[in-house]
Motif scaffolding. Structure first.
Motif, PDB file in Angstrom:
ATOM      1  N   THR A 113       0.833  -1.189  -0.247  1.00 18.45           N
ATOM      2  CA  THR A 113       0.105  -0.042   0.037  1.00 18.45           C
ATOM      3  C   THR A 113       0.987   1.338  -0.101  1.00 18.45           C
ATOM      4  O   THR A 113       1.817   1.341   0.658  1.00 18.45           O
ATOM      5  CB  THR A 113      -0.844   0.065   1.222  1.00 18.45           C
ATOM      6  OG1 THR A 113      -1.713   1.244   1.319  1.00 18.45           O
ATOM      7  CG2 THR A 113      -0.169   0.084   2.538  1.00 18.45           C
ATOM      8  N   GLU A 114       0.418   2.310  -0.715  1.00 20.44           N
ATOM      9  CA  GLU A 114       1.120   3.690  -0.987  1.00 20.44           C
ATOM     10  C   GLU A 114       0.964   4.124   0.332  1.00 20.44           C
ATOM     11  O   GLU A 114      -0.031   4.036   1.089  1.00 20.44           O
ATOM     12  CB  GLU A 114       0.649   4.288  -2.037  1.00 20.44           C
ATOM     13  CG  GLU A 114       1.567   5.708  -2.435  1.00 20.44           C
ATOM     14  CD  GLU A 114       0.937   6.403  -3.344  1.00 20.44           C
ATOM     15  OE1 GLU A 114       1.537   7.681  -3.524  1.00 20.44           O
ATOM     16  OE2 GLU A 114      -0.024   6.110  -4.076  1.00 20.44           O
ATOM     17  N   VAL A 115       1.669   5.180   0.777  1.00 23.31           N
ATOM     18  CA  VAL A 115       1.640   5.769   2.136  1.00 23.31           C
ATOM     19  C   VAL A 115       1.988   7.283   1.804  1.00 23.31           C
ATOM     20  O   VAL A 115       2.836   7.805   1.197  1.00 23.31           O
ATOM     21  CB  VAL A 115       2.759   5.391   2.996  1.00 23.31           C
ATOM     22  CG1 VAL A 115       2.358   6.362   4.542  1.00 23.31           C
ATOM     23  CG2 VAL A 115       2.463   3.929   3.545  1.00 23.31           C
ATOM     24  N   PHE A 116       0.774   8.054   2.224  1.00 19.27           N
ATOM     25  CA  PHE A 116       1.026   9.541   1.918  1.00 19.27           C
ATOM     26  C   PHE A 116       0.139  10.376   3.141  1.00 19.27           C
ATOM     27  O   PHE A 116      -0.557   9.924   3.926  1.00 19.27           O
ATOM     28  CB  PHE A 116       0.388   9.828   0.789  1.00 19.27           C
ATOM     29  CG  PHE A 116      -0.987   8.980   0.223  1.00 19.27           C
ATOM     30  CD1 PHE A 116      -2.081   9.712   1.097  1.00 19.27           C
ATOM     31  CD2 PHE A 116      -1.096   7.985  -0.541  1.00 19.27           C
ATOM     32  CE1 PHE A 116      -3.345   9.134   0.704  1.00 19.27           C
ATOM     33  CE2 PHE A 116      -2.160   7.318  -0.601  1.00 19.27           C
ATOM     34  CZ  PHE A 116      -3.472   7.764   0.013  1.00 19.27           C
ATOM     35  N   PRO A 117       0.417  11.649   3.126  1.00 18.02           N
ATOM     36  CA  PRO A 117      -0.358  12.521   4.203  1.00 18.02           C
ATOM     37  C   PRO A 117      -1.861  12.620   3.759  1.00 18.02           C
ATOM     38  O   PRO A 117      -2.146  12.723   2.699  1.00 18.02           O
ATOM     39  CB  PRO A 117       0.386  14.015   3.977  1.00 18.02           C
ATOM     40  CG  PRO A 117       1.833  13.738   3.337  1.00 18.02           C
ATOM     41  CD  PRO A 117       1.452  12.554   2.359  1.00 18.02           C
ATOM     42  N   VAL A 118      -2.667  12.676   5.015  1.00 19.75           N
ATOM     43  CA  VAL A 118      -3.982  12.809   4.942  1.00 19.75           C
ATOM     44  C   VAL A 118      -4.458  13.864   5.959  1.00 19.75           C
ATOM     45  O   VAL A 118      -3.747  13.816   7.080  1.00 19.75           O
ATOM     46  CB  VAL A 118      -4.924  11.681   5.014  1.00 19.75           C
ATOM     47  CG1 VAL A 118      -4.617  10.794   3.638  1.00 19.75           C
ATOM     48  CG2 VAL A 118      -4.456  10.699   6.132  1.00 19.75           C
ATOM     49  N   CYS A 119      -5.419  14.625   5.673  1.00 20.91           N
ATOM     50  CA  CYS A 119      -5.878  15.232   6.648  1.00 20.91           C
ATOM     51  C   CYS A 119      -7.325  15.780   6.384  1.00 20.91           C
ATOM     52  O   CYS A 119      -7.998  15.367   5.305  1.00 20.91           O
ATOM     53  CB  CYS A 119      -4.796  16.691   6.727  1.00 20.91           C
ATOM     54  SG  CYS A 119      -4.920  17.774   5.336  1.00 20.91           S
ATOM     55  N   SER A 120      -7.969  16.731   7.246  1.00 24.21           N
ATOM     56  CA  SER A 120      -9.237  17.159   7.236  1.00 24.21           C
ATOM     57  C   SER A 120      -9.327  18.222   6.004  1.00 24.21           C
ATOM     58  O   SER A 120      -8.291  18.721   5.648  1.00 24.21           O
ATOM     59  CB  SER A 120      -9.730  17.937   8.224  1.00 24.21           C
ATOM     60  OG  SER A 120      -9.309  19.213   8.497  1.00 24.21           O
ATOM     61  N   LEU A 131       0.105  10.057   8.463  1.00 24.09           N
ATOM     62  CA  LEU A 131       0.330   9.508   7.343  1.00 24.09           C
ATOM     63  C   LEU A 131      -0.549   8.309   7.234  1.00 24.09           C
ATOM     64  O   LEU A 131      -0.748   7.545   7.896  1.00 24.09           O
ATOM     65  CB  LEU A 131       1.799   8.890   7.495  1.00 24.09           C
ATOM     66  CG  LEU A 131       2.925   9.880   7.283  1.00 24.09           C
ATOM     67  CD1 LEU A 131       4.125   9.321   7.613  1.00 24.09           C
ATOM     68  CD2 LEU A 131       2.875  10.332   5.744  1.00 24.09           C
ATOM     69  N   GLY A 132      -1.374   8.363   5.840  1.00 19.19           N
ATOM     70  CA  GLY A 132      -2.190   7.165   5.755  1.00 19.19           C
ATOM     71  C   GLY A 132      -1.763   6.254   4.778  1.00 19.19           C
ATOM     72  O   GLY A 132      -1.183   6.485   3.763  1.00 19.19           O
ATOM     73  N   GLN A 133      -2.045   5.046   5.018  1.00 22.83           N
ATOM     74  CA  GLN A 133      -2.069   3.910   3.974  1.00 22.83           C
ATOM     75  C   GLN A 133      -3.230   3.922   3.229  1.00 22.83           C
ATOM     76  O   GLN A 133      -4.326   4.064   3.439  1.00 22.83           O
ATOM     77  CB  GLN A 133      -1.823   2.681   4.713  1.00 22.83           C
ATOM     78  CG  GLN A 133      -0.809   2.586   5.849  1.00 22.83           C
ATOM     79  CD  GLN A 133      -0.912   1.265   6.632  1.00 22.83           C
ATOM     80  OE1 GLN A 133      -1.239   0.179   6.265  1.00 22.83           O
ATOM     81  NE2 GLN A 133      -0.480   1.396   7.828  1.00 22.83           N
ATOM     82  N   ASP A 164      11.167  -0.373   9.613  1.00 12.82           N
ATOM     83  CA  ASP A 164      10.463  -0.673   8.160  1.00 12.82           C
ATOM     84  C   ASP A 164       9.035  -0.101   8.070  1.00 12.82           C
ATOM     85  O   ASP A 164       8.487  -0.093   6.835  1.00 12.82           O
ATOM     86  CB  ASP A 164      10.025  -2.261   8.106  1.00 12.82           C
ATOM     87  CG  ASP A 164      11.579  -3.101   7.890  1.00 12.82           C
ATOM     88  OD1 ASP A 164      12.715  -2.550   7.197  1.00 12.82           O
ATOM     89  OD2 ASP A 164      11.603  -4.308   8.444  1.00 12.82           O
ATOM     90  N   TYR A 165       8.535   0.468   8.998  1.00 17.17           N
ATOM     91  CA  TYR A 165       7.246   0.964   8.975  1.00 17.17           C
ATOM     92  C   TYR A 165       7.672   2.742   8.588  1.00 17.17           C
ATOM     93  O   TYR A 165       8.052   3.319   9.288  1.00 17.17           O
ATOM     94  CB  TYR A 165       6.644   1.015  10.512  1.00 17.17           C
ATOM     95  CG  TYR A 165       5.030   1.240  10.551  1.00 17.17           C
ATOM     96  CD1 TYR A 165       4.219   0.211  10.360  1.00 17.17           C
ATOM     97  CD2 TYR A 165       4.761   2.528  10.744  1.00 17.17           C
ATOM     98  CE1 TYR A 165       2.709   0.524  10.477  1.00 17.17           C
ATOM     99  CE2 TYR A 165       3.075   2.824  10.615  1.00 17.17           C
ATOM    100  CZ  TYR A 165       2.541   1.608  10.542  1.00 17.17           C
ATOM    101  OH  TYR A 165       1.087   1.998  10.308  1.00 17.17           O
ATOM    102  N   PRO A 166       6.505   3.029   7.635  1.00 18.78           N
ATOM    103  CA  PRO A 166       6.555   4.577   7.237  1.00 18.78           C
ATOM    104  C   PRO A 166       6.424   5.494   8.180  1.00 18.78           C
ATOM    105  O   PRO A 166       5.583   5.548   9.225  1.00 18.78           O
ATOM    106  CB  PRO A 166       5.584   4.549   6.244  1.00 18.78           C
ATOM    107  CG  PRO A 166       5.251   3.179   5.738  1.00 18.78           C
ATOM    108  CD  PRO A 166       5.515   2.370   6.951  1.00 18.78           C
ATOM    109  N   SER A 167       7.171   6.642   8.535  1.00 19.65           N
ATOM    110  CA  SER A 167       7.381   7.605   9.296  1.00 19.65           C
ATOM    111  C   SER A 167       7.355   8.928   8.713  1.00 19.65           C
ATOM    112  O   SER A 167       7.668   9.028   7.520  1.00 19.65           O
ATOM    113  CB  SER A 167       8.694   7.575  10.432  1.00 19.65           C
ATOM    114  OG  SER A 167       9.901   7.610   9.561  1.00 19.65           O
ATOM    115  N   LEU A 169       4.013   0.465   2.237  1.00 19.72           N
ATOM    116  CA  LEU A 169       4.209  -0.504   3.316  1.00 19.72           C
ATOM    117  C   LEU A 169       3.756  -1.968   2.734  1.00 19.72           C
ATOM    118  O   LEU A 169       2.762  -1.873   2.164  1.00 19.72           O
ATOM    119  CB  LEU A 169       3.386  -0.202   4.557  1.00 19.72           C
ATOM    120  CG  LEU A 169       3.360  -1.203   5.666  1.00 19.72           C
ATOM    121  CD1 LEU A 169       4.851  -1.038   6.309  1.00 19.72           C
ATOM    122  CD2 LEU A 169       2.289  -0.791   6.813  1.00 19.72           C
ATOM    123  N   ASP A 170       4.522  -2.785   3.209  1.00 19.04           N
ATOM    124  CA  ASP A 170       4.038  -4.109   2.445  1.00 19.04           C
ATOM    125  C   ASP A 170       3.772  -4.965   3.633  1.00 19.04           C
ATOM    126  O   ASP A 170       4.137  -5.125   4.659  1.00 19.04           O
ATOM    127  CB  ASP A 170       5.409  -5.006   2.176  1.00 19.04           C
ATOM    128  CG  ASP A 170       6.040  -4.133   0.854  1.00 19.04           C
ATOM    129  OD1 ASP A 170       5.190  -4.046  -0.159  1.00 19.04           O
ATOM    130  OD2 ASP A 170       7.344  -3.928   0.621  1.00 19.04           O
TER     131      ASP A 170
END
Length: 294
Positions: free
Chosen positions: A159-166, A237-239, A195-198, A264-265
């Protein structure tokens, strides 16, 4: 002449205590007292004339004999379960599925009805306790890859990981540097697992210094960080797999027109002999199919 078989109850207590490496946790799982666990282990060790555990400095370890004994005992209990399922025509087949709470809530559970409609005779138990182990479950979905000699680790889904917000906060963001004026929401896993996205790794993929000028709160679950983002408390950071419904509903927004390779795999983790279990075969096949369709 060989000794008689040990009492079955003692063997069961041994299997749980050896898996947990704790008499206290074994007692909790079996709903008995610590003294009862100790008593059953002593009965077994006296019966065999062999020490199965080493106890030193409040640390419980298996002896070499215990390490050799455990896999065979575990295999025996699995055979008992398989024989019982076969006798009952799998009408009471129970499959224990281990999954991180956030992935389970946002990805697995919304899809689970499709499996249950197709296989109504299989009961599925979703397990997400913090102290669970892969050995407690028939199959686990996890981003961690703890190695066991008798377990298989199979790539499952990325899964791609990217910023999310209101939506309100998204209006204030034009470039990644604007994040320095916002509260960044963090997950504990990102602090403890490389290994976990930060946020640090997200900034690094853009070639930017870590801009966490306002240290936001820490959350043990991605669900909590996402809810805080929905409530306008900061940026998480949202998956992609976990936020698709919230983005579609307008509760979350993906701000900044920035693409990064951060992902993240997840893996499927199960004992090698589980492929002989019909309920496992059905669930495994369904999972693989769901991963392809997202």
């Amino acid at each position: 002449m060989s000794k008689r078989l040990p009492p079955l109850n003692s063997l069961r207590v041994f299997e749980v205590a050896a898996r947990r490496l704790s008499f206290t946790r074994a007692a909790e799982e079996l709903h008995v007292t610590n003294a009862a666990v100790s008593h059953q282990i002593k009965l077994l060790e006296d019966h065999l004339g062999i020490d199965l555990f080493q106890r030193s400095n409040n640390v419980l370890k298996l002896t070499e004999a215990g390490e050799l004994y455990l896999p065979r005992i575990r295999e025996g209990f699995k055979i008992f379960q398989q024989a019982t399922d076969a006798l009952l025509n799998d009408n009471n087949a129970l499959l224990r599925v281990g999954v991180p709470p956030s992935f389970g809530s946002k990805w697995l559970v919304p899809r689970l009805y499709r499996f249950l409609n197709r296989h109504p005779h299989i009961r599925v138990e979703i397990v997400s306790e913090v102290d669970r182990t892969y050995r407690d479950c028939d199959i686990s979905i996890d981003f961690r890859r703890t190695q066991f000699a008798d377990f298989r680790i199979e790539p499952f889904i990325a899964t791609e990981v990217f910023p999310v917000c209101s939506p309100a906060i998204a209006e204030q963001l034009q470039t990644p540097t604007d994040l320095s004026r916002q509260t960044l929401l963090h997950e504990v896993s990102a602090m403890n697992d490389p290994d976990y996205p930060s946020w640090q790794s997200w900034f690094a993929t853009l070639g930017l210094p870590n801009q966490e000028s306002r240290q936001g709160p820490l959350f043990t679950l991605a669900l909590m960080a996402l809810q805080a983002a929905i409530d306008g408390q900061g940026i998480a950071l949202g998956q992609a797999l976990l936020v698709e419904y919230d983005i579609a509903a307008g509760r979350l927004v993906r701000p900044l027109n920035v693409e990064t390779p951060l992902r993240l795999d997840y893996y499927l983790i199960y004992a090698a002999d589980m492929k002989e279990n019909p309920a496992f075969q059905a669930f495994h096949q369904w999972l693989v199919s769901e991963a392809k369709t997202r």
